[in-house]
Design a protein around this motif. Structure first.
Motif: not given
Length: 105
Positions: A34-37, A39-40, A42-43, A49
């Motif tokens: 999932p994209k939110h994973v 993103d996490k 990366n964070k 971003p």
């Protein structure tokens, strides 16, 4: 071996704290992770971003920059889960950059 972390999160956090260059590579059309994973991840790595490097396989002159940063994230446009295999010219250069970055440290 008692000091080795047991969970993925513990291993990942330990790796993030080390002085080891890391690169995240994924396809724009990734469906398994999932994209939110992403993103996490990366964070956690401190990649904003705005710092994600977009690679376009339709651009034959596209190059993978050597950023000099410890952590990088690359998204390959139009690619899915196997972006690193389908677009090996990018993956190979990313690995080459990692090796160059490691030799600098």
């Amino acid at each position: 071996y008692d000091l080795l972390p047991f969970t993925f999160q513990e291993r990942f956090e330990q790796l993030c704290k080390s002085n080891v260059p890391l690169s995240v590579v994924y396809g724009e059309r990734e469906k398994l992770i999932p994209k939110h994973v992403i993103d996490k991840v990366n964070k956690i790595l401190g990649i904003s971003p705005e710092d994600v490097i977009i690679l376009d396989p339709n651009n034959k002159d596209e190059i993978v920059p050597l950023t000099g940063k410890l952590h990088n994230s690359y998204v390959i446009t139009g690619a899915g889960h196997f972006a690193h295999i389908k677009h090996a010219r990018f993956s190979n250069k990313i690995v080459d950059n990692l090796l160059k970055q490691t030799s600098i440290l």
